[in-house]
Design a protein around this motif. Structure first.
Motif, PDB file in Angstrom:
ATOM      1  N   TYR A   1       0.831  -1.208   0.000  1.00  0.00           N
ATOM      2  CA  TYR A   1       0.000   0.000   0.000  1.00  0.00           C
ATOM      3  C   TYR A   1       0.866   1.259   0.000  1.00  0.00           C
ATOM      4  O   TYR A   1       0.549   2.244  -0.674  1.00  0.00           O
ATOM      5  N   ALA A   2       1.976   1.227   0.748  1.00  0.00           N
ATOM      6  CA  ALA A   2       2.887   2.375   0.754  1.00  0.00           C
ATOM      7  C   ALA A   2       3.517   2.573  -0.624  1.00  0.00           C
ATOM      8  O   ALA A   2       3.624   3.708  -1.104  1.00  0.00           O
ATOM      9  N   LEU A   3       3.909   1.484  -1.255  1.00  0.00           N
ATOM     10  CA  LEU A   3       4.461   1.576  -2.614  1.00  0.00           C
ATOM     11  C   LEU A   3       3.423   2.127  -3.581  1.00  0.00           C
ATOM     12  O   LEU A   3       3.729   2.983  -4.413  1.00  0.00           O
ATOM     13  N   ALA A   4       2.199   1.640  -3.469  1.00  0.00           N
ATOM     14  CA  ALA A   4       1.129   2.119  -4.355  1.00  0.00           C
ATOM     15  C   ALA A   4       0.927   3.617  -4.170  1.00  0.00           C
ATOM     16  O   ALA A   4       0.790   4.361  -5.145  1.00  0.00           O
ATOM     17  N   GLY A   5       0.927   4.067  -2.927  1.00  0.00           N
ATOM     18  CA  GLY A   5       0.754   5.487  -2.661  1.00  0.00           C
ATOM     19  C   GLY A   5       1.876   6.333  -3.229  1.00  0.00           C
ATOM     20  O   GLY A   5       1.635   7.383  -3.824  1.00  0.00           O
ATOM     21  N   SER A   6       3.104   5.855  -3.073  1.00  0.00           N
ATOM     22  CA  SER A   6       4.233   6.627  -3.594  1.00  0.00           C
ATOM     23  C   SER A   6       4.232   6.622  -5.122  1.00  0.00           C
ATOM     24  O   SER A   6       4.480   7.655  -5.753  1.00  0.00           O
ATOM     25  N   TYR A   7       3.943   5.477  -5.727  1.00  0.00           N
ATOM     26  CA  TYR A   7       3.858   5.407  -7.194  1.00  0.00           C
ATOM     27  C   TYR A   7       2.743   6.321  -7.699  1.00  0.00           C
ATOM     28  O   TYR A   7       2.912   7.015  -8.697  1.00  0.00           O
ATOM     29  N   LEU A   8       1.625   6.306  -7.014  1.00  0.00           N
ATOM     30  CA  LEU A   8       0.513   7.153  -7.432  1.00  0.00           C
ATOM     31  C   LEU A   8       0.889   8.629  -7.335  1.00  0.00           C
ATOM     32  O   LEU A   8       0.607   9.406  -8.250  1.00  0.00           O
ATOM     33  N   GLY A   9       1.529   9.005  -6.241  1.00  0.00           N
ATOM     34  CA  GLY A   9       1.951  10.397  -6.086  1.00  0.00           C
ATOM     35  C   GLY A   9       2.887  10.844  -7.193  1.00  0.00           C
ATOM     36  O   GLY A   9       2.702  11.911  -7.789  1.00  0.00           O
ATOM     37  N   VAL A  10       3.884  10.028  -7.490  1.00  0.00           N
ATOM     38  CA  VAL A  10       4.823  10.365  -8.562  1.00  0.00           C
ATOM     39  C   VAL A  10       4.095  10.400  -9.905  1.00  0.00           C
ATOM     40  O   VAL A  10       4.306  11.305 -10.717  1.00  0.00           O
ATOM     41  N   SER A  11       3.226   9.439 -10.139  1.00  0.00           N
ATOM     42  CA  SER A  11       2.501   9.375 -11.410  1.00  0.00           C
ATOM     43  C   SER A  11       1.597  10.588 -11.612  1.00  0.00           C
ATOM     44  O   SER A  11       1.513  11.132 -12.709  1.00  0.00           O
ATOM     45  N   LEU A  12       0.938  11.002 -10.561  1.00  0.00           N
ATOM     46  CA  LEU A  12       0.046  12.155 -10.667  1.00  0.00           C
ATOM     47  C   LEU A  12       0.791  13.449 -10.975  1.00  0.00           C
ATOM     48  O   LEU A  12       0.203  14.396 -11.487  1.00  0.00           O
ATOM     49  N   LEU A  13       2.098  13.472 -10.666  1.00  0.00           N
ATOM     50  CA  LEU A  13       2.883  14.695 -10.833  1.00  0.00           C
ATOM     51  C   LEU A  13       3.916  14.623 -11.962  1.00  0.00           C
ATOM     52  O   LEU A  13       4.729  15.524 -12.117  1.00  0.00           O
ATOM     53  N   THR A  14       3.892  13.555 -12.751  1.00  0.00           N
ATOM     54  CA  THR A  14       4.873  13.379 -13.825  1.00  0.00           C
ATOM     55  C   THR A  14       4.445  14.113 -15.092  1.00  0.00           C
ATOM     56  O   THR A  14       3.258  14.195 -15.404  1.00  0.00           O
TER      57      THR A  14
END
Length: 114
Positions: A38-51
């Motif tokens: 879940y932590a990985l998903a959150g970090s990936y999502l954060g980076v993806s939303l801002l790429t």
């Protein structure tokens, strides 16, 4: 020529986030493995939303930097796999393989809007 354009890579990222949120429960992973996923998903999502690619919410992170951030998770996934057993280990090894595969198949020099 690599098949994953920035746009396609973005869709792979969002799909991966969804899988990292759904798979731990479906696979009955340990509570610790679930939290890590879940932590990985959150970090990936954060980076993806801002790429800087078309499916982003705000285009702030240059696409090649996104790639370096993503690639940096590879050793972390291998470490998680080495510290677990059974299906937890297989899960994190599969995630590491997915990261390596997506990285290798992505054209990091492509125009983000192409």
């Amino acid at each position: 020529m690599k098949p994953l354009t920035p746009r396609l890579h973005g869709f792979v990222d969002y799909t991966a986030c969804g899988l990292m949120l759904a798979a731990p429960r479906l696979l009955r992973l340990s509570p610790q493995a679930r939290r890590a996923s879940y932590a990985l998903a959150g970090s990936y999502l954060g980076v993806s939303l801002l790429t800087d690619y078309p499916p982003a919410l705000r285009r702030m992170i240059p696409f090649p930097v996104h790639g370096r951030i993503e690639l940096a998770t590879f050793p972390a996934l291998l470490l998680l796999a080495s510290e677990t057993q059974g299906r937890n280990r297989i899960y994190f090894l599969a995630l590491a393989g997915m990261v390596a595969g997506a990285y290798a198949l992505t054209d990091w020099k492509a125009d983000p809007d192409a």
